[in-house]
Design an enzyme around this catalytic site. Structure first.
Site, PDB file in Angstrom:
ATOM      1  N   CYS A 130       0.828  -1.211   0.000  1.00 17.30           N
ATOM      2  CA  CYS A 130       0.000   0.000   0.000  1.00 17.30           C
ATOM      3  C   CYS A 130       0.866   1.267   0.000  1.00 17.30           C
ATOM      4  O   CYS A 130       0.719   2.129  -0.884  1.00 17.30           O
ATOM      5  CB  CYS A 130      -0.975  -0.026   1.175  1.00 17.30           C
ATOM      6  SG  CYS A 130      -0.228  -0.578   2.728  1.00 17.30           S
TER       7      CYS A 130
HETATM    8  N1  LIG Z   1      -4.615  -4.619   4.970  1.00 16.14           N
HETATM    9  C1  LIG Z   1      -4.100  -3.888   3.993  1.00 16.14           C
HETATM   10  O1  LIG Z   1      -4.413  -2.693   3.869  1.00 16.14           O
HETATM   11  C2  LIG Z   1      -3.125  -4.492   3.006  1.00 16.14           C
HETATM   12  C3  LIG Z   1      -2.674  -3.679   1.951  1.00 16.14           C
HETATM   13  C4  LIG Z   1      -1.777  -4.210   1.032  1.00 16.14           C
HETATM   14  C5  LIG Z   1      -1.323  -5.502   1.172  1.00 16.14           C
HETATM   15  N2  LIG Z   1      -1.748  -6.253   2.222  1.00 16.14           N
HETATM   16  C6  LIG Z   1      -1.206  -7.609   2.324  1.00 16.14           C
HETATM   17  O2  LIG Z   1      -2.238  -8.561   2.152  1.00 16.14           O
HETATM   18  C7  LIG Z   1      -1.983  -9.716   2.951  1.00 16.14           C
HETATM   19  C8  LIG Z   1      -3.180  -9.925   3.858  1.00 16.14           C
HETATM   20  O3  LIG Z   1      -3.318  -8.793   4.688  1.00 16.14           O
HETATM   21  P1  LIG Z   1      -4.596  -8.524   5.582  1.00 16.14           P
HETATM   22  O4  LIG Z   1      -4.453  -7.142   6.071  1.00 16.14           O
HETATM   23  O5  LIG Z   1      -5.810  -8.942   4.876  1.00 16.14           O
HETATM   24  O6  LIG Z   1      -4.311  -9.543   6.791  1.00 16.14           O
HETATM   25  P2  LIG Z   1      -5.340 -10.190   7.814  1.00 16.14           P
HETATM   26  O7  LIG Z   1      -6.554  -9.343   7.920  1.00 16.14           O
HETATM   27  O8  LIG Z   1      -4.570 -10.474   9.030  1.00 16.14           O
HETATM   28  O9  LIG Z   1      -5.761 -11.569   7.104  1.00 16.14           O
HETATM   29  C9  LIG Z   1      -4.848 -12.619   6.963  1.00 16.14           C
HETATM   30  C10 LIG Z   1      -5.484 -13.783   6.210  1.00 16.14           C
HETATM   31  O10 LIG Z   1      -4.503 -14.803   6.119  1.00 16.14           O
HETATM   32  C11 LIG Z   1      -5.010 -16.001   6.696  1.00 16.14           C
HETATM   33  N3  LIG Z   1      -3.934 -16.644   7.449  1.00 16.14           N
HETATM   34  C12 LIG Z   1      -3.275 -16.186   8.533  1.00 16.14           C
HETATM   35  N4  LIG Z   1      -2.323 -17.051   8.910  1.00 16.14           N
HETATM   36  C13 LIG Z   1      -2.395 -18.101   8.059  1.00 16.14           C
HETATM   37  C14 LIG Z   1      -1.674 -19.305   7.911  1.00 16.14           C
HETATM   38  N5  LIG Z   1      -0.676 -19.640   8.741  1.00 16.14           N
HETATM   39  N6  LIG Z   1      -2.004 -20.151   6.900  1.00 16.14           N
HETATM   40  C15 LIG Z   1      -3.003 -19.840   6.054  1.00 16.14           C
HETATM   41  N7  LIG Z   1      -3.741 -18.694   6.135  1.00 16.14           N
HETATM   42  C16 LIG Z   1      -3.418 -17.846   7.124  1.00 16.14           C
HETATM   43  C17 LIG Z   1      -6.152 -15.598   7.611  1.00 16.14           C
HETATM   44  O11 LIG Z   1      -7.050 -16.695   7.598  1.00 16.14           O
HETATM   45  P3  LIG Z   1      -7.883 -17.267   8.813  1.00 16.14           P
HETATM   46  O12 LIG Z   1      -7.656 -16.366   9.995  1.00 16.14           O
HETATM   47  O13 LIG Z   1      -9.295 -17.265   8.340  1.00 16.14           O
HETATM   48  O14 LIG Z   1      -7.391 -18.619   8.999  1.00 16.14           O
HETATM   49  C18 LIG Z   1      -6.700 -14.366   6.886  1.00 16.14           C
HETATM   50  O15 LIG Z   1      -7.629 -14.783   5.896  1.00 16.14           O
HETATM   51  C19 LIG Z   1      -0.694  -9.424   3.731  1.00 16.14           C
HETATM   52  O16 LIG Z   1       0.389  -9.999   3.074  1.00 16.14           O
HETATM   53  C20 LIG Z   1      -0.607  -7.910   3.699  1.00 16.14           C
HETATM   54  O17 LIG Z   1       0.706  -7.444   3.794  1.00 16.14           O
HETATM   55  C21 LIG Z   1      -2.656  -5.790   3.135  1.00 16.14           C
END
Ligand SMILES: NC(=O)c1ccc[n+]([C@@H]2O[C@H](COP(=O)([O-])OP(=O)(O)OC[C@H]3O[C@@H](n4cnc5c(N)ncnc54)[C@H](OP(=O)(O)O)[C@@H]3O)[C@@H](O)[C@H]2O)c1
Length: 346
Positions: free
Chosen positions: A150
């Protein structure tokens, strides 16, 4: 026939934002979505906003790969390589919203991501860093895309044309950026706990945030030589949105008008980058829930410094929206398919 798309990690903030966008995509059908913690539950039980819109049951990662032609992974870093490998074997398009395919230099990944390495370097060589407005030609037809972070999206879009044209000094860049709390994901943490972040404002990871090498990678491509930046992110007590305020010394005779001309020229015809009229300031309020990046240009004549303000929604242009834009480019669909929603005025 609809394109079968799937999301691994659909219960995270970026994952559920992908669902929101893909549900409105005219050419895509969400075929499968996964979770570890909620396998077997409907996603609408986890996010009631989706009730009667998407009541799909969450399955495991393998079932998503098996069912889909396009797989988005929205997982913590370090978990995407296996999925990319499986997609590569079956010829599916893989788009990683995490950091595992963003850095061309493995040593940077190892240094900034806790010692992790690239297990399959040949796989990484097939990947492209997919910031559409800057690297569109390289994305077309590719099968593994590293969707940008981001902060790096907001910063790369603002600075790339200025470094490419030599309008700013590559050794003078200071970035002061602020992100809403969703940027940290859905996982519980003390810093994201309401009483800790509400009515608070502070920098974090000062000059040591993981997005630094990714920002420098893009800016080095623009400048044609290694660029180092000072990058200081802040946690803003709002749910979504990023504002990056960027300072750089102008080279030669620069003015607000000359810098504005470079940016308007670079982004002429780009739907999702709006270079604002001189005299106005980019504001996250105007890009929330949308795939737009708003850029405003300012010039401090007393110091000769160019000041850029770049605003995006961290979960749309900074993650899920850009990922769908990348899918569209890679598959040869209209680039704005599924992304035509208008940002709310208030
Ligand atoms: N949030 C943002 O604004 C944003 C912006 C750009 C990029 N990103 C990137 O997008 C990715 C996700 O971010 P997020 O903010 O959506 O994170 P999040 O809200 O913490 O969600 C993480 C996801 O990953 C899953 N997960 C966690 N640990 C896992 C494991 N060991 N094995 C398999 N699945 C697992 C969780 O599934 P369950 O809990 O359902 O099992 C959940 O669906 C990250 O790499 C982040 O850097 C995020």
């Amino acid at each position: 026939m609809a394109i079968k798309v799937g999301v691994v990690g659909a219960t995270g903030y970026a994952g559920v934002e992908l669902l929101r966008i893909l549900l409105g995509h005219p050419a895509a059908e969400i075929a499968a979505i996964s979770s570890v913690s909620y396998t077997g539950k409907a996603v609408s039980e986890v996010y009631p906003s989706l009730q009667q819109i998407c009541d799909k049951t969450l399955v495991d990662e393998q079932a998503v790969v098996d069912a889909c032609d396009v797989v988005f992974a929205s997982l913590p870093h370090g978990l995407s390589e296996n999925i990319a490998e499986k997609c590569d074997q079956k010829g599916a398009l893989f788009i990683d919203l995490g950091a595992d395919f963003r850095l061309y230099n493995e040593a940077d990944y190892t240094e900034w991501y806790g010692g992790l390495t690239y297990r399959d370097t040949a796989l990484h060589q097939k990947a492209v860093y997919a910031l559409p407005e800057l690297f569109r030609e390289q994305i077309k037809g590719k099968k593994i895309l590293g969707n940008p972070g981001c902060y790096p999206t907001s910063i790369g879009l603002a600075l790339f044309p200025l470094l490419q044209s030599g309008a700013v000094d590559p050794d003078s860049i200071v970035i002061d950026a602020k992100s809403g709390v969703t940027g940290a994901g859905r996982g519980l943490s003390l810093t994201a706990h309401y009483p800790e972040c509400n009515e608070a404002f502070s920098p974090y990871k000062v000059a040591m945030h993981r997005h630094t090498p990714e920002i420098e990678q893009t800016l080095s491509i623009a400048a044609g030589r290694a660029v180092r930046v000072t990058f200081v992110p802040h946690l803003l007590p709002v749910n979504r949105g990023i504002v990056s305020t960027i300072y750089a010394a102008g080279c030669g005779k620069q003015s607000a008008e000359s810098v504005h001309k470079i940016l308007t020229g670079a982004y002429a015809g780009e739907k999702f980058v709006r270079v604002l009229p001189l005299g106005t300031v980019a504001n996250l309020k105007n890009v929330k829930y949308s795939n737009y990046c708003d850029l405003s240009v300012h010039f401090d004549g007393r110091t000769g410094r160019v000041i850029l303000v770049s605003a995006i929604d961290n979960m749309v242009k900074g993650a899920a929206g850009q990922a769908v834009q990348n899918m569209n480019i890679a598959l040869g669909l209209p680039e704005d398919s599924g992304l035509q929603f208008v940002p709310p005025a208030i």
